[in-house]
Design a protein around this motif. Structure first.
Motif, PDB file in Angstrom:
ATOM      1  N   TYR A  87      -7.677   2.086   1.331  1.00  0.00           N
ATOM      2  CA  TYR A  87      -7.141   3.070   0.384  1.00  0.00           C
ATOM      3  C   TYR A  87      -7.869   4.434   0.840  1.00  0.00           C
ATOM      4  O   TYR A  87      -7.246   5.442   0.507  1.00  0.00           O
ATOM      5  CB  TYR A  87      -7.660   2.754  -0.985  1.00  0.00           C
ATOM      6  CG  TYR A  87      -6.785   1.754  -1.735  1.00  0.00           C
ATOM      7  CD1 TYR A  87      -6.029   1.053  -1.138  1.00  0.00           C
ATOM      8  CD2 TYR A  87      -6.710   1.765  -3.242  1.00  0.00           C
ATOM      9  CE1 TYR A  87      -4.757   0.045  -1.864  1.00  0.00           C
ATOM     10  CE2 TYR A  87      -5.900   0.887  -3.863  1.00  0.00           C
ATOM     11  CZ  TYR A  87      -4.986  -0.017  -3.123  1.00  0.00           C
ATOM     12  OH  TYR A  87      -4.201  -0.859  -3.735  1.00  0.00           O
ATOM     13  N   HIS A  92      -1.285  -1.122   5.050  1.00  0.00           N
ATOM     14  CA  HIS A  92      -1.475   0.213   3.860  1.00  0.00           C
ATOM     15  C   HIS A  92      -1.338   1.278   4.313  1.00  0.00           C
ATOM     16  O   HIS A  92      -0.793   2.166   3.736  1.00  0.00           O
ATOM     17  CB  HIS A  92      -2.553  -0.391   2.980  1.00  0.00           C
ATOM     18  CG  HIS A  92      -2.578  -1.399   2.290  1.00  0.00           C
ATOM     19  ND1 HIS A  92      -2.399  -2.859   2.569  1.00  0.00           N
ATOM     20  CD2 HIS A  92      -2.491  -1.963   0.897  1.00  0.00           C
ATOM     21  CE1 HIS A  92      -2.467  -3.972   1.576  1.00  0.00           C
ATOM     22  NE2 HIS A  92      -2.290  -3.202   0.401  1.00  0.00           N
ATOM     23  N   THR A 138      -1.454  -4.619  -3.944  1.00  0.00           N
ATOM     24  CA  THR A 138      -2.287  -3.485  -3.689  1.00  0.00           C
ATOM     25  C   THR A 138      -1.382  -2.456  -2.939  1.00  0.00           C
ATOM     26  O   THR A 138      -1.937  -1.082  -2.955  1.00  0.00           O
ATOM     27  CB  THR A 138      -3.146  -4.135  -2.534  1.00  0.00           C
ATOM     28  OG1 THR A 138      -2.651  -4.744  -1.600  1.00  0.00           O
ATOM     29  CG2 THR A 138      -4.198  -4.974  -3.165  1.00  0.00           C
ATOM     30  N   ALA A 190      -9.926   7.225  -4.567  1.00  0.00           N
ATOM     31  CA  ALA A 190      -9.577   5.865  -3.696  1.00  0.00           C
ATOM     32  C   ALA A 190     -10.423   4.820  -4.189  1.00  0.00           C
ATOM     33  O   ALA A 190      -9.826   3.883  -4.401  1.00  0.00           O
ATOM     34  CB  ALA A 190      -9.889   6.155  -2.170  1.00  0.00           C
ATOM     35  N   LEU A 207      -1.633   1.491  -4.267  1.00  0.00           N
ATOM     36  CA  LEU A 207      -2.011   2.579  -3.523  1.00  0.00           C
ATOM     37  C   LEU A 207      -0.877   3.867  -3.404  1.00  0.00           C
ATOM     38  O   LEU A 207      -1.159   4.736  -3.463  1.00  0.00           O
ATOM     39  CB  LEU A 207      -1.872   1.778  -1.786  1.00  0.00           C
ATOM     40  CG  LEU A 207      -1.688   2.961  -0.655  1.00  0.00           C
ATOM     41  CD1 LEU A 207      -3.227   3.731  -0.785  1.00  0.00           C
ATOM     42  CD2 LEU A 207      -1.558   2.233   0.482  1.00  0.00           C
ATOM     43  N   SER A 234      -1.662   5.741  -6.150  1.00  0.00           N
ATOM     44  CA  SER A 234      -3.050   6.646  -6.014  1.00  0.00           C
ATOM     45  C   SER A 234      -2.864   7.879  -5.286  1.00  0.00           C
ATOM     46  O   SER A 234      -3.614   8.936  -5.430  1.00  0.00           O
ATOM     47  CB  SER A 234      -4.127   5.756  -5.193  1.00  0.00           C
ATOM     48  OG  SER A 234      -3.854   5.588  -3.812  1.00  0.00           O
ATOM     49  N   ALA A 263      -8.936   1.534  -5.825  1.00  0.00           N
ATOM     50  CA  ALA A 263      -9.341   0.159  -5.087  1.00  0.00           C
ATOM     51  C   ALA A 263     -10.092  -0.870  -6.028  1.00  0.00           C
ATOM     52  O   ALA A 263      -9.491  -2.001  -5.787  1.00  0.00           O
ATOM     53  CB  ALA A 263     -10.333   0.520  -4.234  1.00  0.00           C
TER      54      ALA A 263
END
Length: 380
Positions: free
Chosen positions: A316, A341, A106, A294, A110, A113, A298
């Protein structure tokens, strides 16, 4: 004979004048907290999602927009971050730590993104809304507000636009994210965590002492979100190792949520209604674009890591490190996952934005806006 001069009160030393706010500011600090507690209590009584937090935020923001000089005393804010961080760290257990093996997946999604999100928002603000590129660039940054504002000032961006866009984004996310999570099927356990309170006074003092120590060390090291993240890490270590069990009493959490909401709402102090009308739709559209990006990433991250979508989405969304970590805590989502994150994105932005801004924009003595704007800056 010389006339004796009337003795005048000795002025406070400079370092004390910085520590002691003026009586007028103290009155407004107290009024802000009273208003925030009233709004939070009303929302909690109405069983609104994250009522103490969102209620305090909404009523404080309304007061700020009406011209009231609302605000939260900086040291109060610092203490609240330590209390909330300590409480969030207490939710970490050995079972929680076993889930860290899925985090690299993840994290990678991220990181991918962020440039997509920024390019999409910059394109809208510059090409559709007509903002200059400097202001669009800094308004598009999903976090690292302090670094963004300093670099925006030095690069000649309209810092008021940047502050407004960033503040509106945080306001909307905190106010509406609990409702959105409910739409995705996430049902928080309640307005407050349900794990047991510390069983005795010694455990309470030890837990609080560990949190204060961690927050102090992180602040001294200038760690991002130091007071809250440091206390959460320190508390998480001792709770994750099973050395301490239980969270702080509910009253500490309620106070923390109310102060956080009041601080976020007070960012709108000094903002004129004309300014709101001018920038509201542009900033709201930019937030919708960033949130859509996001959400798309996600979905990908949740699918690859086999994590629940609400959990990944909160990690996110383009919100502030402290606010989104606390929001995860309120919603019953793993705060350590969310904090890790958001911290990763924060550090990346804090390191890269100054380099990118200097490379593309350099330094400029005045805002690059060609239109006449209201010079009243929202308070940070």
């Amino acid at each position: 004979m010389r006339r004796s001069r009337r003795s005048r009160p000795m002025p406070l030393p400079p370092f004390l004048t910085k520590l002691v706010p003026s009586p007028r500011r103290l009155v407004w600090y107290g009024a802000t907290l009273a208003l925030a507690f009233a709004g939070g209590g009303l929302f909690a009584w109405l069983a609104m999602p994250a009522g103490w937090l969102s209620g305090a935020l909404v009523v404080t923001a309304l007061a700020a927009l009406l011209g009231a000089p609302v605000g939260v005393e900086p040291r109060t804010r610092l203490g609240v971050y330590i209390i909330l961080g300590t409480s969030m760290g207490s939710s970490i257990t050995p079972e929680t730590l076993s889930g860290i093996t899925t985090w690299p997946v993840t994290m990678a999604v991220l990181v991918a993104s962020v440039p997509v999100m920024m390019v999409a928002v910059i394109f809208y603000l510059e090409k559709v809304a007509g903002w200059d590129r400097r202001s669009a660039f800094f308004a598009a940054a999903p976090g690292a507000l302090s670094t963004v504002l300093v670099m925006a000032e030095n690069s000649g961006a309209d810092t008021r636009r940047v502050v407004f866009g960033q503040s509106l984004r945080l306001f909307v996310l905190v106010a509406l994210l609990p409702v959105a999570m409910g739409g995705l099927g996430h049902q928080p356990a309640g307005t407050l965590p349900i794990n047991p309170v510390v069983p005795d006074l010694s455990s309470f003092l030890l837990s609080l002492g560990v949190g204060i120590g961690g927050g102090f060390l992180a602040e001294r090291a200038r760690f991002p979100g130091g007071a809250m993240v440091g206390s959460m890490l320190a508390s998480g270590v001792v709770h994750g190792a099973g050395l301490i069990e239980g969270r702080l009493p509910d009253i500490f959490l309620i106070v923390g949520f109310v102060v956080l909401g009041a601080n976020t709402g007070s960012r709108f102090a000094g903002t004129r209604l004309e300014t709101l009308r001018r920038f509201f739709l542009d900033s709201l559209a930019a937030l919708a674009i960033a949130t859509a990006v996001a959400f798309a990433f996600a979905l990908l991250g949740a699918w690859l890591a086999e994590e629940p979508l609400p959990k990944v989405l909160v990690a996110y969304v383009p919100g502030a490190l402290e606010a989104m970590t606390i929001m995860a805590f309120v919603l019953g989502i793993d705060p350590a996952f969310v904090a890790a994150h958001h911290l990763t994105r924060f550090l990346g932005l804090a390191l890269l934005i100054p380099l990118l801004a200097r490379l593309f924009f350099g330094r400029a003595p005045v805002p690059s806006e060609s239109v006449e704007i209201d010079r009243t800056e929202p308070k940070d």
